[in-house]
Design a protein around this motif. Structure first.
Motif, mmCIF file in Angstrom:
data_model
loop_
_atom_site.group_PDB
_atom_site.id
_atom_site.type_symbol
_atom_site.label_atom_id
_atom_site.label_comp_id
_atom_site.label_asym_id
_atom_site.label_seq_id
_atom_site.Cartn_x
_atom_site.Cartn_y
_atom_site.Cartn_z
ATOM 1 N N THR A 38 0.974 34.115 23.514
ATOM 2 C CA THR A 38 1.437 33.733 24.845
ATOM 3 C C THR A 38 2.945 33.500 24.837
ATOM 4 O O THR A 38 3.662 33.968 25.726
ATOM 5 N N SER A 44 3.203 36.733 32.677
ATOM 6 C CA SER A 44 3.203 36.106 33.996
ATOM 7 C C SER A 44 1.799 35.532 34.180
ATOM 8 O O SER A 44 0.878 35.875 33.432
ATOM 9 N N SER A 45 1.620 34.693 35.165
ATOM 10 C CA SER A 45 0.288 34.109 35.370
ATOM 11 C C SER A 45 -0.736 35.190 35.714
ATOM 12 O O SER A 45 -1.882 35.130 35.265
ATOM 13 N N VAL A 46 -0.328 36.215 36.456
ATOM 14 C CA VAL A 46 -1.234 37.311 36.815
ATOM 15 C C VAL A 46 -1.604 38.118 35.568
ATOM 16 O O VAL A 46 -2.777 38.437 35.350
ATOM 17 N N GLU A 47 -0.611 38.410 34.729
ATOM 18 C CA GLU A 47 -0.878 39.156 33.489
ATOM 19 C C GLU A 47 -1.822 38.380 32.585
ATOM 20 O O GLU A 47 -2.779 38.936 32.050
ATOM 21 N N ALA A 48 -1.558 37.099 32.415
ATOM 22 C CA ALA A 48 -2.387 36.266 31.540
ATOM 23 C C ALA A 48 -3.822 36.203 32.045
ATOM 24 O O ALA A 48 -4.767 36.307 31.251
ATOM 25 N N GLU A 49 -3.990 36.044 33.334
ATOM 26 C CA GLU A 49 -5.322 35.957 33.928
ATOM 27 C C GLU A 49 -6.133 37.229 33.678
ATOM 28 O O GLU A 49 -7.341 37.171 33.447
#
Length: 151
Positions: A38, A44-49
């Motif tokens: 990480t 980004s939060s979208v990528e991580a999700e």
């Protein structure tokens, strides 16, 4: 008789504790790896999700295939007693089994790549591969130092 029961109980307790320690160690390593990746990849939060569920499933599949091959080898060598006792035809089967498992691993990696390349740029995918290797190197360095100091 009572002595044997006590010894057996202590042995089973120690065995359970060792198994629990191993599971805890694996969970701790996985958490460290997630934190390391990480940080390195700066999702980004979208990528991580989107990334972590796919990555976790992929890691489970690769681990399953790797363990399956390892267990098959150990089982067969244990059956024959020694690698030298293995018949040539059986050895050929094992080599082909290993090749088949490696093909399945490549297919799993290709599937993973096709899924993550939809939302991750290829530069981050390359960085993922580099970061995974670096995490493994750091883990091995740390493990190696701990092992050498114990000897």
């Amino acid at each position: 008789m009572k002595k044997h029961i006590i010894i057996l109980t202590l042995f089973l307790t120690a065995l359970h504790a060792f198994g629990q320690h191993s599971k805890e160690s694996r969970a701790k390593i996985k958490a460290l790896k997630v934190a390391f990746l990480t940080q390195e990849l700066q999702f980004s939060s979208v990528e991580a999700e989107k990334f972590w569920p796919i990555y976790n499933k992929h890691e489970e599949e690769i681990d399953f295939l790797r363990n399956k091959g390892r267990l098959e080898y150990k089982k067969k060598i244990k059956e024959v007693g020694d690698l030298n006792n293995l018949e040539e035809a059986e050895a050929k089967k094992f080599v082909l089994l290993r090749l088949d498992l490696e093909k399945k691993m490549v297919a799993a990696k290709e599937d993973f790549l096709s899924k993550v390349s939809v939302f991750l740029p290829y530069k981050k995918i390359i960085k993922l591969h580099i970061s995974e290797r670096e995490f493994t190197r750091q883990l091995m360095r740390k493990y190696g130092k701990g092992r050498k100091s114990k000897e």
